[in-house]
Scaffold this active site. Structure first.
Site, PDB file in Angstrom:
ATOM      1  N   ALA A 122       0.839  -1.207   0.000  1.00  0.00           N
ATOM      2  CA  ALA A 122       0.000   0.000   0.000  1.00  0.00           C
ATOM      3  C   ALA A 122       0.865   1.244   0.000  1.00  0.00           C
ATOM      4  CB  ALA A 122      -0.930  -0.014   1.214  1.00  0.00           C
ATOM      5  N   GLU A 154       2.744   1.881  -3.600  1.00  0.00           N
ATOM      6  CA  GLU A 154       1.818   2.148  -4.701  1.00  0.00           C
ATOM      7  C   GLU A 154       1.220   3.556  -4.610  1.00  0.00           C
ATOM      8  OE1 GLU A 154       0.561   0.626  -7.413  1.00  0.00           O
ATOM      9  OE2 GLU A 154       1.928  -1.070  -7.318  1.00  0.00           O
ATOM     10  N   SER A 185       2.236   6.215  -2.917  1.00  0.00           N
ATOM     11  CA  SER A 185       3.236   7.278  -3.054  1.00  0.00           C
ATOM     12  C   SER A 185       3.677   7.436  -4.511  1.00  0.00           C
ATOM     13  CB  SER A 185       4.454   6.980  -2.164  1.00  0.00           C
ATOM     14  OG  SER A 185       4.109   7.041  -0.805  1.00  0.00           O
ATOM     15  N   CYS A 222      -4.550   7.257   7.435  1.00  0.00           N
ATOM     16  CA  CYS A 222      -3.424   6.555   6.802  1.00  0.00           C
ATOM     17  C   CYS A 222      -2.170   6.559   7.677  1.00  0.00           C
ATOM     18  CB  CYS A 222      -3.130   7.198   5.448  1.00  0.00           C
ATOM     19  SG  CYS A 222      -1.710   6.479   4.602  1.00  0.00           S
ATOM     20  N   GLU A 233       7.757  12.101   0.768  1.00  0.00           N
ATOM     21  CA  GLU A 233       8.190  11.647  -0.550  1.00  0.00           C
ATOM     22  C   GLU A 233       7.703  12.591  -1.636  1.00  0.00           C
ATOM     23  OE1 GLU A 233       7.914   7.458  -1.587  1.00  0.00           O
ATOM     24  OE2 GLU A 233       7.689   6.977   0.529  1.00  0.00           O
TER      25      GLU A 233
END
Length: 436
Positions: free
Chosen positions: A268, A271, A273, A383, A392
């Site tokens: 998770a 993907e 990011s 999250c 990121e």
């Protein structure tokens, strides 16, 4: 930014759970028009009503909750649970099993997908979250920033060598390598195995049974073997911290739960990011006024990342919730056991909450204010990797602008290659010309 896509939707298969069958018929999440334009499709549902009946990917009847205030309220509503077996008095089959059948996941391995922290409820959820938060602290993520920047600089310096016909695929050669490298280093996945994890992640999100039924068992075996190797030689990584936490907590964190945690964090995490970087880059390049604002004032980056999460985040729906009692959502009667699909994308474009919501505006989210979107969710299931994703994103966009200030899309916006996956908005590739 409404490109076409070329990957067909997975086939639907009716597998309604008895209580949820009370939901009225409505749009199916795999309807071609909804896959082609989820912004417009879910937006029309939002204006049709705050709660609208429809169908999940496998045909399960669901209630779509569409408006910002209602979605936020539902995300923190303790009467809604993620695990259907926690609905009092319900003896029917788990409706998620229909999805497992559709994906042809072997029965003895389904617990690794259905038992993640994303699907858990109290008392398991706070226990799991507390254990992983101990290893996944905000300070630890913030301390990663220099390392993220070094990885981004290295990957961007190599991009000219990846060009084909004057263009380079930013997803393939930057967004994915950056995100998978960062999360695997954090978790403790050996660098030699990064390509395997990228392939496994692609298999999982493809929702293609012919890919998943082969890769998923291999993935599970790998994680169990990695735990045993790390237990024999602990390091300064998240997996080692989970093993220490397991020992300190009297073994309440099982090896199965640890494997599931690894899968959740790595798959998770990288993907979402990667697609924040891909979708965000495409959005900025098709909105030169916003790109210019960012070039002139890099201090806008944190606000820009929040706006890109709102405007083109890759996750359009939350996990299914189930009503534990008869209740009302936005004035709509919901029966105990009914399935509820919270639609993040329609909430993030709700004109009742945002002024001119269709406009990309990187100055929209004022610094220091509470998060003004639901791209990362809300409430107890907010999250886990939100801080890492923001780090990121900020590092990636800053490095891109520094290395290639004249970059441009190699293809027309309308020709961008998008995957047609229900509840998701992601590119298959993003071809850029690095210089004018």
């Amino acid at each position: 930014m409404r490109p076409t896509s070329h990957e067909p939707a997975p086939p639907g298969a009716a597998a309604p759970w008895r209580p949820a069958a009370r939901c009225p018929a409505g749009p199916h999440m795999t309807d071609p028009e909804l896959l082609r334009d989820p912004f417009g499709g879910y937006g029309r549902l939002r204006e049709q009503g705050p709660v609208v009946g429809g169908r999940f990917v496998d045909g399960t009847p669901v209630w779509f909750v569409t408006r910002y205030d209602d979605v936020r309220a539902a995300l923190r509503d303790s009467r809604l649970v993620n695990t259907p077996s926690n609905v009092p008095g319900e003896k029917g089959a788990d409706p998620r099993e229909g999805m497992m059948e559709l994906l042809q996941v072997p029965e003895h391995l389904r617990g690794y997908l259905l038992g993640s922290i994303l699907d858990s409820d109290p008392p398991d959820h706070p226990r799991l979250r507390r254990l992983v938060t101990r290893a996944f602290t905000a300070r630890r993520i913030l301390d990663l920033r220099p390392r993220i920047e070094r990885i981004a600089d290295r990957l961007l310096a190599e991009l000219p060598h990846r060009e084909e016909d004057g263009a380079v695929d930013l997803l393939e050669h930057f967004a994915y390598p950056l995100s998978i490298t960062v999360i695997c280093e954090l978790v403790g996945i050996p660098a030699d195995d990064l390509d395997r994890w990228r392939e496994w992640g692609g298999d999982l999100v493809s929702m293609r049974p012919e890919r998943l039924r082969h890769s998923f068992p291999v993935m599970i075996d790998y994680c169990h073997e990695l735990i045993e190797r790390r237990r024999a030689a602990l390091k300064d990584d998240l997996l080692s911290e989970l093993i220490r936490a397991q020992d300190d907590d009297g073994g309440r964190l099982s090896d199965t739960e640890m494997v599931t945690m690894i899968l959740t964090l790595v798959l998770a995490g990288h993907e979402t990011s990667a697609h924040l970087i891909g979708n965000g880059t495409a959005a900025l390049l098709t909105h030169p006024d916003q790109l210019e604002l960012l070039r002139k004032d890099p201090a806008l980056l944190p606000r820009a990342v929040h706006e890109l999460m709102r405007w083109c985040g890759s996750v359009h729906v939350a996990r299914l919730r189930y009503a534990t009692e008869d209740l009302e959502l936005a004035g709509t009667p919901i029966a105990r056991g009914d399935a509820i699909q919270l639609v993040l994308v329609s909430a993030n474009f709700d004109p009742r909450h945002y002024t001119d919501p269709d406009r990309l505006d990187i100055t929209r989210h004022q610094e220091g204010q509470a998060e003004n979107h639901v791209g990362f969710g809300h409430g107890v299931h907010y999250c886990l990797g939100a801080t890492l994703a923001r780090q990121e994103g900020e590092a990636a966009f800053a490095a891109l602008l520094e290395h290639y200030p004249g970059m441009a899309l190699a293809d027309d916006d309308a020709e961008l290659d998008r995957a047609r996956l229900p509840g998701s908005w992601r590119l298959n590739s993003l071809r850029l010309r690095l210089r004018p």
